[in-house]
Write a protein that holds these residues in place. Structure first.
Motif, PDB file in Angstrom:
ATOM      1  N   MET A  32       0.850  -1.177   0.000  1.00  0.00           N
ATOM      2  CA  MET A  32       0.000   0.000   0.000  1.00  0.00           C
ATOM      3  C   MET A  32       0.898   1.243   0.000  1.00  0.00           C
ATOM      4  O   MET A  32       1.892   1.307   0.703  1.00  0.00           O
ATOM      5  CB  MET A  32      -0.899   0.007   1.237  1.00  0.00           C
ATOM      6  N   SER A  33       0.514   2.212  -0.771  1.00  0.00           N
ATOM      7  CA  SER A  33       1.293   3.452  -0.856  1.00  0.00           C
ATOM      8  C   SER A  33       0.952   4.392   0.297  1.00  0.00           C
ATOM      9  O   SER A  33      -0.106   4.280   0.921  1.00  0.00           O
ATOM     10  CB  SER A  33       1.012   4.155  -2.184  1.00  0.00           C
ATOM     11  N   ASN A  34       1.851   5.303   0.565  1.00  0.00           N
ATOM     12  CA  ASN A  34       1.569   6.331   1.572  1.00  0.00           C
ATOM     13  C   ASN A  34       0.395   7.195   1.148  1.00  0.00           C
ATOM     14  O   ASN A  34      -0.401   7.630   1.988  1.00  0.00           O
ATOM     15  CB  ASN A  34       2.808   7.188   1.814  1.00  0.00           C
ATOM     16  N   PHE A  35       0.281   7.436  -0.135  1.00  0.00           N
ATOM     17  CA  PHE A  35      -0.850   8.201  -0.650  1.00  0.00           C
ATOM     18  C   PHE A  35      -2.158   7.501  -0.279  1.00  0.00           C
ATOM     19  O   PHE A  35      -3.095   8.134   0.199  1.00  0.00           O
ATOM     20  CB  PHE A  35      -0.727   8.356  -2.166  1.00  0.00           C
ATOM     21  N   LYS A  36      -2.225   6.190  -0.474  1.00  0.00           N
ATOM     22  CA  LYS A  36      -3.433   5.418  -0.133  1.00  0.00           C
ATOM     23  C   LYS A  36      -3.714   5.503   1.363  1.00  0.00           C
ATOM     24  O   LYS A  36      -4.864   5.648   1.778  1.00  0.00           O
ATOM     25  CB  LYS A  36      -3.255   3.962  -0.559  1.00  0.00           C
ATOM     26  N   THR A  37      -2.678   5.433   2.169  1.00  0.00           N
ATOM     27  CA  THR A  37      -2.851   5.536   3.618  1.00  0.00           C
ATOM     28  C   THR A  37      -3.497   6.868   3.989  1.00  0.00           C
ATOM     29  O   THR A  37      -4.408   6.924   4.813  1.00  0.00           O
ATOM     30  CB  THR A  37      -1.492   5.374   4.330  1.00  0.00           C
ATOM     31  N   ILE A  38      -3.058   7.933   3.356  1.00  0.00           N
ATOM     32  CA  ILE A  38      -3.614   9.262   3.623  1.00  0.00           C
ATOM     33  C   ILE A  38      -5.070   9.346   3.169  1.00  0.00           C
ATOM     34  O   ILE A  38      -5.937   9.832   3.901  1.00  0.00           O
ATOM     35  CB  ILE A  38      -2.750  10.359   2.957  1.00  0.00           C
ATOM     36  N   ILE A  39      -5.342   8.857   1.970  1.00  0.00           N
ATOM     37  CA  ILE A  39      -6.710   8.877   1.441  1.00  0.00           C
ATOM     38  C   ILE A  39      -7.640   8.079   2.362  1.00  0.00           C
ATOM     39  O   ILE A  39      -8.761   8.501   2.655  1.00  0.00           O
ATOM     40  CB  ILE A  39      -6.735   8.321  -0.008  1.00  0.00           C
ATOM     41  N   ASP A  40      -7.157   6.919   2.825  1.00  0.00           N
ATOM     42  CA  ASP A  40      -7.956   6.104   3.748  1.00  0.00           C
ATOM     43  C   ASP A  40      -8.182   6.831   5.076  1.00  0.00           C
ATOM     44  O   ASP A  40      -9.277   6.795   5.624  1.00  0.00           O
ATOM     45  CB  ASP A  40      -7.282   4.757   4.001  1.00  0.00           C
ATOM     46  N   LEU A  41      -7.141   7.478   5.592  1.00  0.00           N
ATOM     47  CA  LEU A  41      -7.272   8.226   6.841  1.00  0.00           C
ATOM     48  C   LEU A  41      -8.343   9.305   6.727  1.00  0.00           C
ATOM     49  O   LEU A  41      -9.132   9.514   7.645  1.00  0.00           O
ATOM     50  CB  LEU A  41      -5.936   8.863   7.231  1.00  0.00           C
ATOM     51  N   PHE A  42      -8.384   9.955   5.589  1.00  0.00           N
ATOM     52  CA  PHE A  42      -9.370  11.007   5.360  1.00  0.00           C
ATOM     53  C   PHE A  42     -10.748  10.444   5.024  1.00  0.00           C
ATOM     54  O   PHE A  42     -11.714  11.196   4.924  1.00  0.00           O
ATOM     55  CB  PHE A  42      -8.919  11.931   4.228  1.00  0.00           C
ATOM     56  N   GLY A  43     -10.843   9.125   4.831  1.00  0.00           N
ATOM     57  CA  GLY A  43     -12.129   8.507   4.540  1.00  0.00           C
ATOM     58  C   GLY A  43     -12.660   8.821   3.162  1.00  0.00           C
ATOM     59  O   GLY A  43     -13.869   8.866   2.953  1.00  0.00           O
TER      60      GLY A  43
ATOM     61  N   THR B 199      -9.882   9.770 -11.625  1.00  0.00           N
ATOM     62  CA  THR B 199     -10.022   8.632 -10.719  1.00  0.00           C
ATOM     63  C   THR B 199      -8.958   7.583 -11.018  1.00  0.00           C
ATOM     64  O   THR B 199      -8.401   6.976 -10.085  1.00  0.00           O
ATOM     65  CB  THR B 199     -11.433   8.030 -10.813  1.00  0.00           C
ATOM     66  N   SER B 200      -8.652   7.374 -12.273  1.00  0.00           N
ATOM     67  CA  SER B 200      -7.626   6.385 -12.635  1.00  0.00           C
ATOM     68  C   SER B 200      -6.254   6.768 -12.065  1.00  0.00           C
ATOM     69  O   SER B 200      -5.477   5.888 -11.673  1.00  0.00           O
ATOM     70  CB  SER B 200      -7.548   6.221 -14.158  1.00  0.00           C
ATOM     71  N   ASP B 201      -5.966   8.067 -11.991  1.00  0.00           N
ATOM     72  CA  ASP B 201      -4.709   8.507 -11.384  1.00  0.00           C
ATOM     73  C   ASP B 201      -4.712   8.239  -9.885  1.00  0.00           C
ATOM     74  O   ASP B 201      -3.705   7.789  -9.324  1.00  0.00           O
ATOM     75  CB  ASP B 201      -4.465   9.990 -11.643  1.00  0.00           C
ATOM     76  N   ILE B 202      -5.832   8.514  -9.237  1.00  0.00           N
ATOM     77  CA  ILE B 202      -5.942   8.255  -7.791  1.00  0.00           C
ATOM     78  C   ILE B 202      -5.679   6.781  -7.522  1.00  0.00           C
ATOM     79  O   ILE B 202      -4.894   6.430  -6.622  1.00  0.00           O
ATOM     80  CB  ILE B 202      -7.336   8.667  -7.264  1.00  0.00           C
ATOM     81  N   ILE B 203      -6.320   5.919  -8.283  1.00  0.00           N
ATOM     82  CA  ILE B 203      -6.141   4.473  -8.094  1.00  0.00           C
ATOM     83  C   ILE B 203      -4.686   4.070  -8.346  1.00  0.00           C
ATOM     84  O   ILE B 203      -4.105   3.298  -7.573  1.00  0.00           O
ATOM     85  CB  ILE B 203      -7.112   3.696  -9.003  1.00  0.00           C
TER      86      ILE B 203
ATOM     87  N   GLU C 165     -14.188  10.477  -4.618  1.00  0.00           N
ATOM     88  CA  GLU C 165     -14.176  11.702  -3.812  1.00  0.00           C
ATOM     89  C   GLU C 165     -12.796  12.355  -3.844  1.00  0.00           C
ATOM     90  O   GLU C 165     -12.683  13.579  -3.949  1.00  0.00           O
ATOM     91  CB  GLU C 165     -14.571  11.394  -2.367  1.00  0.00           C
ATOM     92  N   ALA C 166     -11.758  11.529  -3.730  1.00  0.00           N
ATOM     93  CA  ALA C 166     -10.396  12.056  -3.777  1.00  0.00           C
ATOM     94  C   ALA C 166     -10.137  12.724  -5.125  1.00  0.00           C
ATOM     95  O   ALA C 166      -9.553  13.808  -5.181  1.00  0.00           O
ATOM     96  CB  ALA C 166      -9.387  10.940  -3.526  1.00  0.00           C
TER      97      ALA C 166
ATOM     98  N   GLU D   4     -17.917  13.709   3.650  1.00  0.00           N
ATOM     99  CA  GLU D   4     -18.255  12.954   4.853  1.00  0.00           C
ATOM    100  C   GLU D   4     -17.022  12.337   5.523  1.00  0.00           C
ATOM    101  O   GLU D   4     -16.920  12.335   6.742  1.00  0.00           O
ATOM    102  CB  GLU D   4     -19.281  11.870   4.522  1.00  0.00           C
ATOM    103  N   GLY D   5     -16.092  11.819   4.747  1.00  0.00           N
ATOM    104  CA  GLY D   5     -14.893  11.211   5.339  1.00  0.00           C
ATOM    105  C   GLY D   5     -14.117  12.183   6.207  1.00  0.00           C
ATOM    106  O   GLY D   5     -13.824  11.882   7.374  1.00  0.00           O
ATOM    107  N   PRO D   6     -13.765  13.351   5.696  1.00  0.00           N
ATOM    108  CA  PRO D   6     -13.076  14.322   6.545  1.00  0.00           C
ATOM    109  C   PRO D   6     -13.915  14.770   7.747  1.00  0.00           C
ATOM    110  O   PRO D   6     -13.359  15.010   8.816  1.00  0.00           O
ATOM    111  CB  PRO D   6     -12.794  15.481   5.588  1.00  0.00           C
ATOM    112  N   ARG D   7     -15.227  14.844   7.595  1.00  0.00           N
ATOM    113  CA  ARG D   7     -16.070  15.202   8.747  1.00  0.00           C
ATOM    114  C   ARG D   7     -15.962  14.125   9.834  1.00  0.00           C
ATOM    115  O   ARG D   7     -15.907  14.440  11.018  1.00  0.00           O
ATOM    116  CB  ARG D   7     -17.514  15.403   8.332  1.00  0.00           C
TER     117      ARG D   7
END
Length: 109
Positions: free
Chosen positions: A1-12, A26-30, A17-18, A90-93
């Protein structure tokens, strides 16, 4: 898992949405989540900005809590008063609420 994914997951944030928040495909995010490919610096800047927004909002929400009328049994059901954030995702909230309640828990432990 990338650090980027960890951050995105932390933010929910979902990949969609990212992508919307970061103004990316979206393809770049993935790809950034699933490989070692790193997003451009502007994406990292936006993540830092979102992190700071979450952190400051959590601090403000925790400060607004009425500690004189609260005990540890209230922590799981306390309604946080979140700063006005029109269009907030909603994730950041949820992250703001989690951080604020955890900060308040420090008072009781």
């Amino acid at each position: 898992m990338s650090n980027f994914k960890t951050i995105i997951d932390l933010f929910g944030l979902s990949p969609e949405e990212a992508a919307s928040y970061l103004k990316a495909e979206t393809s770049d995010i993935i790809r950034w989540c699933e490989t070692a490919d790193s997003p451009p610096l502007e994406v990292w800047r936006q993540l830092v900005k979102l992190f700071d927004t979450i952190r400051f909002a959590a601090e403000e929400a925790a400060k607004a809590a009425d500690l004189d009328r609260m005990d540890a049994t209230d922590l799981n059901r306390i309604a946080m008063i979140l700063p006005d954030q029109d269009g907030a995702l909603e994730g950041p909230r949820r992250a703001i609420t989690a951080m604020a309640v955890t900060s308040l828990a420090r008072v009781f432990v």
